[in-house]
Scaffold this motif. Structure first.
Motif, short mmCIF file in Angstrom:
data_model
loop_
_atom_site.label_atom_id
_atom_site.label_comp_id
_atom_site.label_asym_id
_atom_site.label_seq_id
_atom_site.Cartn_x
_atom_site.Cartn_y
_atom_site.Cartn_z
N ARG A 1 64.19 46.16 43.34
CA ARG A 1 63.52 44.86 43.33
C ARG A 1 63.75 44.13 44.65
NH1 ARG A 1 64.87 40.28 38.83
NH2 ARG A 1 63.97 41.88 37.44
N GLN A 2 62.65 43.65 45.23
CA GLN A 2 62.71 42.87 46.46
C GLN A 2 62.40 41.39 46.20
OE1 GLN A 2 63.64 44.51 49.42
NE2 GLN A 2 63.99 46.16 47.96
N LYS A 3 61.44 41.15 45.32
CA LYS A 3 61.04 39.77 44.99
C LYS A 3 60.71 39.69 43.50
CE LYS A 3 58.99 38.80 49.55
NZ LYS A 3 59.83 37.67 49.96
N TYR A 4 61.12 38.61 42.88
CA TYR A 4 60.75 38.33 41.50
C TYR A 4 60.61 36.81 41.38
CZ TYR A 4 60.70 38.39 36.38
OH TYR A 4 60.35 38.24 35.06
N GLU A 5 59.38 36.35 41.49
CA GLU A 5 59.13 34.91 41.59
C GLU A 5 57.88 34.55 40.80
OE1 GLU A 5 58.82 34.04 45.76
OE2 GLU A 5 60.71 35.07 46.25
N GLU A 6 57.63 33.24 40.74
CA GLU A 6 56.45 32.75 40.03
C GLU A 6 55.34 32.46 41.01
OE1 GLU A 6 55.93 29.89 36.25
OE2 GLU A 6 56.45 28.79 38.08
N THR A 7 54.11 32.70 40.60
CA THR A 7 52.94 32.41 41.43
C THR A 7 51.85 31.78 40.57
OG1 THR A 7 51.20 33.36 42.84
CG2 THR A 7 52.04 34.75 41.07
N SER A 8 51.03 30.95 41.20
CA SER A 8 49.89 30.36 40.49
C SER A 8 48.66 31.25 40.57
CB SER A 8 49.56 28.99 41.08
OG SER A 8 49.20 29.12 42.45
N ALA A 9 48.72 32.31 41.41
CA ALA A 9 47.57 33.20 41.57
C ALA A 9 47.33 33.99 40.29
CB ALA A 9 47.80 34.15 42.74
N MET A 10 46.09 33.97 39.81
CA MET A 10 45.74 34.66 38.57
C MET A 10 44.89 35.89 38.80
SD MET A 10 47.10 33.18 35.93
CE MET A 10 48.57 32.87 36.88
N GLY A 11 44.24 35.99 39.96
CA GLY A 11 43.27 37.04 40.17
C GLY A 11 41.98 36.73 39.44
N VAL A 12 41.08 37.67 39.39
CA VAL A 12 39.78 37.49 38.74
C VAL A 12 39.61 38.60 37.71
CG1 VAL A 12 37.28 37.42 39.06
CG2 VAL A 12 38.80 36.37 40.75
N GLU A 13 39.50 38.21 36.46
CA GLU A 13 39.49 39.18 35.37
C GLU A 13 38.28 40.09 35.40
OE1 GLU A 13 40.27 39.04 30.56
OE2 GLU A 13 40.90 37.41 31.89
N ASP A 14 37.12 39.54 35.80
CA ASP A 14 35.90 40.35 35.78
C ASP A 14 35.58 40.92 37.16
OD1 ASP A 14 35.21 38.06 37.08
OD2 ASP A 14 33.44 37.59 35.85
N ASP A 15 36.58 41.12 37.99
CA ASP A 15 36.40 41.72 39.32
C ASP A 15 35.98 43.19 39.15
OD1 ASP A 15 36.57 42.73 41.87
OD2 ASP A 15 38.74 42.46 42.05
N SER A 16 34.71 43.47 39.39
CA SER A 16 34.17 44.82 39.17
C SER A 16 33.97 45.59 40.46
CB SER A 16 32.84 44.73 38.41
OG SER A 16 31.90 43.97 39.15
N THR A 17 34.60 45.14 41.55
CA THR A 17 34.52 45.89 42.80
C THR A 17 35.32 47.18 42.69
OG1 THR A 17 36.41 44.70 43.69
CG2 THR A 17 34.22 43.81 44.17
N ALA A 18 35.02 48.14 43.55
CA ALA A 18 35.70 49.44 43.52
C ALA A 18 37.13 49.33 44.06
CB ALA A 18 34.92 50.46 44.33
N VAL A 19 37.99 50.19 43.56
CA VAL A 19 39.32 50.35 44.14
C VAL A 19 39.18 51.26 45.35
CG1 VAL A 19 41.70 51.11 43.76
CG2 VAL A 19 40.40 50.09 41.88
N VAL A 20 39.79 50.86 46.47
CA VAL A 20 39.61 51.58 47.73
C VAL A 20 40.97 51.95 48.31
CG1 VAL A 20 38.60 51.51 50.04
CG2 VAL A 20 37.51 50.25 48.16
N ILE A 21 41.08 53.19 48.82
CA ILE A 21 42.22 53.60 49.63
C ILE A 21 41.68 53.97 51.00
CG2 ILE A 21 44.15 55.19 49.89
CD1 ILE A 21 44.23 55.64 47.00
N GLY A 22 42.33 53.44 52.05
CA GLY A 22 41.85 53.68 53.39
C GLY A 22 40.79 52.68 53.78
N ARG A 23 40.09 52.97 54.86
CA ARG A 23 39.04 52.12 55.43
C ARG A 23 39.68 50.90 56.08
NH1 ARG A 23 33.87 50.64 51.92
NH2 ARG A 23 35.19 48.98 51.10
N GLY A 24 39.29 50.61 57.31
CA GLY A 24 39.97 49.58 58.10
C GLY A 24 39.68 48.16 57.72
#
Length: 585
Positions: free
Chosen positions: A413-436
């Motif tokens: 463990r490096q960090k264990y903290e609280e955040t207000s960021a929730m993300g977007v539940e209906d985010d339907s974009t692709a998962v990407v590895i690579g690409r600049g």
């Protein structure tokens, strides 16, 4: 040392090599009960004999040792830390403009002598100078074993006996450098030096195996190839006997390293990236070591960069994150240095993620970012060496105005903290590895970069829960999730980037049935690499790499503190210090 004690000691050392003795007689002058003499006050001196067999294929040597065709090496194993599984440095990292090799392989020799990988030392041809074709950036000359040892012990004498004139110029800082014409001459010169000389580091290169492999194949069925190996094996026995017969043998601790810098193919090729060409071994012999075979592991990983990338469609927002969701992202990756000989990346270079969450490279930090109802940006210094590491980001359930997030590196463990960021539940974009480049849907206008140093990914896993610390620690050393793993019901994405998994030349299937696959833009490049995840290093079960030799030699001659953190190779012999204290027993 008087004649009788010297005779007793020579018998004891011969017993250690040829009869596997584990108990050693101590001369009476040391054990006590005899008058104090000048001999009893002599200090112990350390020496290294490093024998490299160019073109010796690790699996071939192993087979011949086990069937008794190489009896000296077979006996050496009884007092050695050794490994048969190995991968030579990857030539694919420095291929542009590389000339074909018809003599020694300068890339792997430079890696052995510097203890850092080829993309960092940037040596690829017979000039043994770094590649300067990298814009206006200054190039750093990597230090060699010779320089490390000389800096720590200026009066320590060193010798090189080699048939390679280019290599001999590269190690020119040694006090004695001799270019031999044959393996027989190399052995003759070595015997003379070891009999009465005081060189504490002696490097010997043998070319007969390489020459035989080029003409008839790097296989034991090639009689010339096998005979060349037998010549060196017999020579090793003569060299060890010479060391044991030295006048002050009792006060000398000799480490004998027997290695190969590369292998070769059955049809006579070497210097490439095929498995036989990268098949190497290592034996580290000391008469008082107990025998230990390092059961190293190698695995495949896929290369990613600005032009090498893959996507996993997520039209149902399975991998989105919002108020009602949890998400954990876990990846095993290995970084490579930039052309400026640093592991620091550009600013906000994309590694993996999708519209509302991702991992980025920001200089020497891996930055974790989640947006939506606030922004989480947390960085940890990570992946700044040539080894494999595990990255983990876990977003827990909503609690009050925020949620807890967990960041771990190599299972810790490096960090264990609280955040207000929730993300977007209906985010339907692709998962990407690579690409600049990556354009954030929230309009983020940071300084993204289209350049990305190649990096490798062995496995990527996504979970619909925040994992416990103990689970993160267990997973950090796993390439595949066991069927009985405690959190397996929460696994929603598992991809193993290996040619064994590849389908239709471009698809890595999701191991979780019914979940999205990764599809590469172009056919992926897979490379075999040694497993250097932290728990594997800690276990002592390493695979042989060219980078491993320098740390062991520097440790033996100068001590553990002299092994620089700049070296890519791991110093494993320091774990056996207690076995080196036999005189105190």
């Amino acid at each position: 040392m008087d004649i009788m004690n010297r005779f007793k000691y020579v018998l004891v050392l011969l017993c250690g090599l040829y009869a596997s003795c584990t108990k050693y007689d101590t001369p009476e002058s040391i054990a006590g009960g005899i008058e104090d003499t000048a001999a009893s006050k002599k200090s112990v001196k350390r020496y290294v004999l490093w024998v490299n067999i160019d073109g010796a294929v690790g699996s071939v040597v192993k087979r011949e040792v086990e069937r008794g065709a190489l009896p000296v090496m077979q006996k050496m194993l009884e007092h050695s830390k050794y490994v048969w599984t190995g991968v030579a440095d990857d030539h694919a990292l420095l291929t542009e403009g590389r000339e074909a090799y018809d003599e020694e392989d300068p890339l792997t020799w430079a890696t052995m002598l510097t203890g850092i990988n080829s993309r960092m030392h940037r040596i690829k041809d017979y000039s043994y100078t770094p590649d300067f074709m990298i814009g206006d950036a200054a190039v750093t000359y990597a230090k060699t074993i010779v320089q490390y040892v000389s800096d720590k012990e200026p009066n320590l004498l060193m010798s090189c006996v080699s048939p390679w004139p280019n290599l001999n110029r590269y190690v020119g800082g040694m006090q004695s450098v001799i270019t031999s014409s044959s393996d027989e001459e190399t052995l003759e010169v070595l015997r003379g030096q070891l009999e009465k000389g005081n060189n504490q580091l002696t490097l010997a290169a043998f070319k007969g195996v390489l020459e035989a492999g080029k003409s008839g194949g790097f296989v034991s069925e090639n009689t010339s190839y096998l005979n060349a190996l037998k010549l060196i094996d017999t020579g090793l026995g003569q060299l060890l006997a010479t060391i044991e017969a030295r006048e002050d043998a009792y006060y000398e601790d000799w480490l004998v390293c027997v290695t190969s810098n590369h292998g070769g193919t059955p049809d006579g090729h070497y210097g490439g990236n095929t498995d036989p060409e990268r098949d190497i071994f290592g034996i580290f012999y000391y008469p008082h070591y107990t025998s230990y075979e390092m059961e190293g592991e190698v695995f495949y990983a896929a290369r990613f960069s600005a032009s090498e990338w893959a996507t996993a469609a997520d039209t149902t927002a399975l991998y989105g994150i919002g108020n009602k969701k949890q998400l954990s992202v876990e990846m095993n990756m290995r970084n490579t240095p930039t052309e400026q000989q640093t592991y620091n990346g550009p600013n906000w270079t994309y590694l993996v993620g999708k519209g509302q969450w991702g991992m980025f490279r920001q200089r020497d930090v891996v930055k974790l970012r989640v947006t939506g109802n606030g922004t989480l940006e947390e960085g940890i210094t990570a992946c700044n060496d040539d080894r494999w590491h595990s990255l983990y980001l876990g977003m827990g359930p909503k609690s009050g105005a925020g949620r807890m997030f967990l960041v771990s590196y190599d299972g810790r463990r490096q960090k264990y903290e609280e955040t207000s960021a929730m993300g977007v539940e209906d985010d339907s974009t692709a998962v990407v590895i690579g690409r600049g480049n990556w354009a954030w849907d929230d309009g983020y206008d940071g300084n993204t970069s289209s350049t990305l140093s190649p990096y490798y990914v062995a496995s990527l896993r996504l979970w619909n829960t925040q994992l416990e610390d103990v689970e993160v620690d267990e997973l950090a050393s796993m390439l595949d999730v066991p069927a009985d793993f405690s959190a397996r019901p929460h696994l929603i994405g598992e991809w193993r980037f290996s040619p064994e998994e590849l389908e239709n030349d471009s698809v890595i299937p999701n191991k979780v049935e019914g979940m999205p696959d990764f599809v590469f833009k172009t056919p992926p490049v897979f490379v075999r690499m040694a497993n250097t995840l932290p728990k594997k290093l800690a276990s002592g079960d390493l695979a042989m790499e060219n980078i491993l030799i320098a740390p062991q030699i520097i440790y033996w001659l100068c001590g553990a503190d002299a092994v620089s953190s700049e070296l890519d190779g791991h110093c494993f012999l320091s774990s056996y210090m207690m076995e080196e204290q036999w005189r105190d027993q």
